[in-house]
Design a protein around this motif. Structure first.
Motif, mmCIF file in Angstrom:
data_model
loop_
_atom_site.group_PDB
_atom_site.id
_atom_site.type_symbol
_atom_site.label_atom_id
_atom_site.label_comp_id
_atom_site.label_asym_id
_atom_site.label_seq_id
_atom_site.Cartn_x
_atom_site.Cartn_y
_atom_site.Cartn_z
ATOM 1 N N ARG A 175 0.861 -1.187 0.000
ATOM 2 C CA ARG A 175 0.000 0.000 0.000
ATOM 3 C C ARG A 175 0.890 1.227 0.000
ATOM 4 N N SER B 56 1.018 5.093 0.411
ATOM 5 C CA SER B 56 0.213 6.159 1.006
ATOM 6 C C SER B 56 0.365 7.483 0.268
ATOM 7 N N GLU C 219 -1.567 8.197 -5.805
ATOM 8 C CA GLU C 219 -1.647 7.006 -6.646
ATOM 9 C C GLU C 219 -1.180 7.315 -8.061
ATOM 10 N N SER D 123 -3.066 2.023 -5.716
ATOM 11 C CA SER D 123 -2.328 2.350 -4.497
ATOM 12 C C SER D 123 -1.305 1.271 -4.130
#
Length: 61
Positions: free
Chosen positions: A5, A7, A10, A28
């Motif tokens: 993931r 953060s 994207e 993401s």
């Protein structure tokens, strides 16, 4: 299934999980190359899922 993931913002890319039957990871999940390298080095040295990367649950069904 667990996926990386990111953060940060994207990226505007599509991440295929299987080229035969198009199925996509969330955008993401894309990581910068520097983060991938650090995670790979950590994995090779420990044999475990890298702790230096954020992880999220993902059900592709």
């Amino acid at each position: 299934m667990r996926i990386t993931r990111n953060s940060d913002v994207e990226p505007q890319v599509d991440l295929l999980t299987d080229g035969g039957t198009p199925s996509y990871f969330p955008r993401s999940a894309a990581l910068p190359l520097g983060d991938i390298r650090k995670a790979l080095v950590e994995f090779v040295s420990t044999g475990k899922r890298p702790a230096g990367v954020d992880w999220a649950c993902f059900d592709r069904l």
